[in-house]
Design a protein around this motif. Sequence first.
Motif, PDB file in Angstrom:
ATOM      1  N   SER A  27       0.829  -1.204   0.000  1.00  0.00           N
ATOM      2  CA  SER A  27       0.000   0.000   0.000  1.00  0.00           C
ATOM      3  C   SER A  27       0.868   1.259   0.000  1.00  0.00           C
ATOM      4  O   SER A  27       0.489   2.274  -0.602  1.00  0.00           O
ATOM      5  N   LEU A  28       2.017   1.198   0.659  1.00  0.00           N
ATOM      6  CA  LEU A  28       2.930   2.349   0.645  1.00  0.00           C
ATOM      7  C   LEU A  28       3.530   2.566  -0.736  1.00  0.00           C
ATOM      8  O   LEU A  28       3.651   3.703  -1.192  1.00  0.00           O
ATOM      9  N   VAL A  29       3.890   1.476  -1.411  1.00  0.00           N
ATOM     10  CA  VAL A  29       4.432   1.596  -2.769  1.00  0.00           C
ATOM     11  C   VAL A  29       3.368   2.172  -3.692  1.00  0.00           C
ATOM     12  O   VAL A  29       3.642   3.072  -4.494  1.00  0.00           O
ATOM     13  N   LYS A  30       2.143   1.684  -3.571  1.00  0.00           N
ATOM     14  CA  LYS A  30       1.052   2.158  -4.429  1.00  0.00           C
ATOM     15  C   LYS A  30       0.774   3.653  -4.237  1.00  0.00           C
ATOM     16  O   LYS A  30       0.259   4.302  -5.135  1.00  0.00           O
ATOM     17  N   LYS A  31       1.118   4.181  -3.068  1.00  0.00           N
ATOM     18  CA  LYS A  31       0.925   5.609  -2.795  1.00  0.00           C
ATOM     19  C   LYS A  31       2.060   6.461  -3.357  1.00  0.00           C
ATOM     20  O   LYS A  31       1.980   7.688  -3.323  1.00  0.00           O
ATOM     21  N   ASN A  67      14.825   5.684  -5.624  1.00  0.00           N
ATOM     22  CA  ASN A  67      15.736   6.462  -4.788  1.00  0.00           C
ATOM     23  C   ASN A  67      15.130   6.832  -3.436  1.00  0.00           C
ATOM     24  O   ASN A  67      15.771   7.527  -2.639  1.00  0.00           O
ATOM     25  N   SER A  68      13.923   6.349  -3.172  1.00  0.00           N
ATOM     26  CA  SER A  68      13.240   6.682  -1.924  1.00  0.00           C
ATOM     27  C   SER A  68      13.724   5.803  -0.776  1.00  0.00           C
ATOM     28  O   SER A  68      14.233   4.698  -0.975  1.00  0.00           O
ATOM     29  N   GLU A  69      13.528   6.294   0.431  1.00  0.00           N
ATOM     30  CA  GLU A  69      13.875   5.525   1.627  1.00  0.00           C
ATOM     31  C   GLU A  69      13.064   4.232   1.687  1.00  0.00           C
ATOM     32  O   GLU A  69      13.589   3.183   2.083  1.00  0.00           O
ATOM     33  N   LEU A  70      11.798   4.290   1.277  1.00  0.00           N
ATOM     34  CA  LEU A  70      10.951   3.095   1.264  1.00  0.00           C
ATOM     35  C   LEU A  70      11.569   1.996   0.410  1.00  0.00           C
ATOM     36  O   LEU A  70      11.695   0.844   0.851  1.00  0.00           O
ATOM     37  N   PHE A  71      11.977   2.327  -0.808  1.00  0.00           N
ATOM     38  CA  PHE A  71      12.576   1.317  -1.681  1.00  0.00           C
ATOM     39  C   PHE A  71      13.909   0.824  -1.124  1.00  0.00           C
ATOM     40  O   PHE A  71      14.167  -0.383  -1.092  1.00  0.00           O
ATOM     41  N   ILE A  72      14.752   1.735  -0.716  1.00  0.00           N
ATOM     42  CA  ILE A  72      16.090   1.357  -0.245  1.00  0.00           C
ATOM     43  C   ILE A  72      15.996   0.384   0.935  1.00  0.00           C
ATOM     44  O   ILE A  72      16.664  -0.648   0.956  1.00  0.00           O
ATOM     45  N   GLN A  77      16.165  -5.439   2.649  1.00  0.00           N
ATOM     46  CA  GLN A  77      15.614  -6.609   3.337  1.00  0.00           C
ATOM     47  C   GLN A  77      15.325  -7.734   2.346  1.00  0.00           C
ATOM     48  O   GLN A  77      15.662  -8.890   2.597  1.00  0.00           O
ATOM     49  N   THR A  78      14.729  -7.403   1.223  1.00  0.00           N
ATOM     50  CA  THR A  78      14.362  -8.415   0.220  1.00  0.00           C
ATOM     51  C   THR A  78      15.588  -9.167  -0.271  1.00  0.00           C
ATOM     52  O   THR A  78      15.546 -10.389  -0.437  1.00  0.00           O
ATOM     53  N   LYS A  79      16.683  -8.469  -0.496  1.00  0.00           N
ATOM     54  CA  LYS A  79      17.904  -9.108  -1.017  1.00  0.00           C
ATOM     55  C   LYS A  79      18.414 -10.218  -0.112  1.00  0.00           C
ATOM     56  O   LYS A  79      19.043 -11.159  -0.590  1.00  0.00           O
TER      57      LYS A  79
END
Length: 94
Positions: A27-31, A67-72, A77-79
């Motif tokens: 939901s955060l990504v979708k926003k 480049n956002s903190e959310l993605f980084i 974690q995903t890696k």
Amino acid sequence: MLVRIVKMSFHSKFIPEFLEMFDEKKSLVKKSAGCLLLELYQDKSNPEIFFTYSHWENESDLENYRNSELFIETWAQTKTYFNDKPQAWSVNKL
């Protein structure tokens, strides 16, 4: 519109953790500005393989998200769950 497809392969033992994290973050990504769609798929023949499929208004929106903190934080974690190198494609919808 830009379509982003990311193929990821996970160690089986981490799949529940990945799915929980994805459910919490989607939901955060979708926003994110310019994100029009985000979906997750699992391969039918190999349950360790997943794909994210997202639509972005344009390439700069995708880059801003990447480049956002959310993605980084999410990608870091995903890696840790991967059992193979991820692959990604940015394509135009025709």
